[in-house]
Every structure is written in C-alpha cells, then in structure tokens.
Write a protein that holds these residues in place. Structure first.
Motif, PDB file in Angstrom:
ATOM      1  N   ARG A  46      -1.304   2.777  -2.748  1.00  0.00           N
ATOM      2  CA  ARG A  46      -2.552   3.335  -2.211  1.00  0.00           C
ATOM      3  C   ARG A  46      -2.370   4.424  -1.158  1.00  0.00           C
ATOM      4  N   CYS A  47      -1.229   4.482  -0.510  1.00  0.00           N
ATOM      5  CA  CYS A  47      -1.057   5.415   0.607  1.00  0.00           C
ATOM      6  C   CYS A  47      -0.490   6.737   0.071  1.00  0.00           C
ATOM      7  N   GLU A  48      -1.368   7.628  -0.326  1.00  0.00           N
ATOM      8  CA  GLU A  48      -0.913   8.848  -0.997  1.00  0.00           C
ATOM      9  C   GLU A  48      -0.158   9.796  -0.063  1.00  0.00           C
ATOM     10  N   PRO A  91       1.699   9.005   5.958  1.00  0.00           N
ATOM     11  CA  PRO A  91       1.854   9.683   7.240  1.00  0.00           C
ATOM     12  C   PRO A  91       3.053   9.200   8.058  1.00  0.00           C
ATOM     13  N   CYS A  92       3.515   7.995   7.818  1.00  0.00           N
ATOM     14  CA  CYS A  92       4.680   7.524   8.580  1.00  0.00           C
ATOM     15  C   CYS A  92       5.865   8.455   8.354  1.00  0.00           C
ATOM     16  N   VAL A  93       6.017   8.945   7.119  1.00  0.00           N
ATOM     17  CA  VAL A  93       7.159   9.800   6.785  1.00  0.00           C
ATOM     18  C   VAL A  93       7.051  11.150   7.495  1.00  0.00           C
ATOM     19  N   LEU A 104      -0.910   5.453  13.182  1.00  0.00           N
ATOM     20  CA  LEU A 104      -1.375   6.308  12.094  1.00  0.00           C
ATOM     21  C   LEU A 104      -1.303   5.678  10.710  1.00  0.00           C
ATOM     22  N   CYS A 105      -0.673   4.546  10.583  1.00  0.00           N
ATOM     23  CA  CYS A 105      -0.614   3.917   9.256  1.00  0.00           C
ATOM     24  C   CYS A 105      -2.031   3.530   8.830  1.00  0.00           C
ATOM     25  N   PRO A 106      -2.556   4.118   7.764  1.00  0.00           N
ATOM     26  CA  PRO A 106      -3.955   3.860   7.388  1.00  0.00           C
ATOM     27  C   PRO A 106      -4.179   2.451   6.856  1.00  0.00           C
ATOM     28  N   PRO A 111       0.819  -1.218   0.000  1.00  0.00           N
ATOM     29  CA  PRO A 111       0.000   0.000   0.000  1.00  0.00           C
ATOM     30  C   PRO A 111       0.850   1.264   0.000  1.00  0.00           C
ATOM     31  N   CYS A 112       2.055   1.192   0.522  1.00  0.00           N
ATOM     32  CA  CYS A 112       2.969   2.341   0.530  1.00  0.00           C
ATOM     33  C   CYS A 112       3.202   2.859  -0.888  1.00  0.00           C
ATOM     34  N   VAL A 113       3.189   1.965  -1.834  1.00  0.00           N
ATOM     35  CA  VAL A 113       3.490   2.315  -3.221  1.00  0.00           C
ATOM     36  C   VAL A 113       2.222   2.671  -3.986  1.00  0.00           C
TER      37      VAL A 113
HETATM   38  S1  SF4 Z   1       1.749   5.027   6.425  1.00  0.00           S
HETATM   39 FE1  SF4 Z   1       1.739   2.787   6.244  1.00  0.00          FE
HETATM   40  S2  SF4 Z   1       0.960   2.340   4.198  1.00  0.00           S
HETATM   41 FE2  SF4 Z   1       1.499   4.514   4.277  1.00  0.00          FE
HETATM   42  S3  SF4 Z   1       3.585   4.605   3.463  1.00  0.00           S
HETATM   43 FE3  SF4 Z   1       3.762   4.426   5.687  1.00  0.00          FE
HETATM   44  S4  SF4 Z   1       3.910   2.209   6.092  1.00  0.00           S
HETATM   45 FE4  SF4 Z   1       3.161   2.466   4.012  1.00  0.00          FE
END
Ligand code: SF4
Ligand code: SF4
Length: 102
Positions: free
Chosen positions: A40-42, A45-47, A80-82, A36-38
C-alpha cells in the motif's frame, strides 16, 4: 556562505561517530509479505526522507531493509510513515550516534 556550511550532508554524516548498540532500536511492526510497505505504501517516504539512508526497498525480496546502525536519531521516519509501521526508539544509553558541535 562559509566553507564549513558548503560541506555536503554526506560529508558531514561521514564525520559522525557511532557506537553500535547490542539490539536494533528500529523495527518494522509488520515486515511480512502483506506489510503496507509492499502492498500500500507507494511513495515509501522512509526511503527518501532518512538522511542516513537507513531504509532501502529491496525489489527482489519485496521488503524494506533497515540498516539501523546508521541512524542519526532524528525521528523523521517515525513521523512520516503513513501507515505507522515504524517503531523507532532511542538506542540504549551509551550507544548510538555521537555528535560534535562547533
Ligand atoms: S514509510 Fe512506512 S509503510 Fe511506507 S515503506 Fe516505509 S515503513 Fe513501510
Ligand atoms: S530516526 Fe532519522 S536517521 Fe534514524 S532511521 Fe529515522 S529518519 Fe533515519
């Protein structure tokens, strides 16, 4: 505000001591090309939420890099990881971050 309270977060983090554990205590459940990081997760938030800059999105490699050694064990990323893609445990006893209070 006291001089102490005016210090930046980065400066305070620089004072912490770490003892690197033998194994990573953070894993991405899915770190592959279809994670999903690539796809679907636009907002990733982890970053943005990690105060210790553990997560970085590598555009060229299309993957999230995890510098787990810098983790200050706050637990925010896991909450917070969706897509519930983060496994974040505590480092083994005696390893990880050491705080100084006062
Ligand atoms: S928040 Fe979760 S899904 Fe989104 S980029 Fe970070 S690890 Fe991946
Ligand atoms: S637990 Fe906190 S410091 Fe550690 S990786 Fe997650 S957000 Fe960053």
């Amino acid at each position: 505000m006291t001089e102490h309270a005016k210090e930046t977060v980065e400066a305070k983090l620089g004072l912490l001591e770490y003892r690197k554990g033998p194994e990573p205590h953070i894993h991405l459940k899915d770190a592959g090309a279809s994670a999903p990081c690539v796809s679907r997760c636009e907002k990733r938030p982890c970053v943005s939420v990690c105060p210790a800059k553990v997560y970085e999105y590598d555009e060229a490699g299309a993957k999230v890099l995890v510098a787990w050694e810098n983790c200050i064990e706050c637990g925010a990323c896991r909450m917070l990881c969706p897509f519930d893609n983060i496994l974040c445990d505590w480092p083994a006893g005696g390893f990880g971050v050491r705080y100084r209070y006062g």
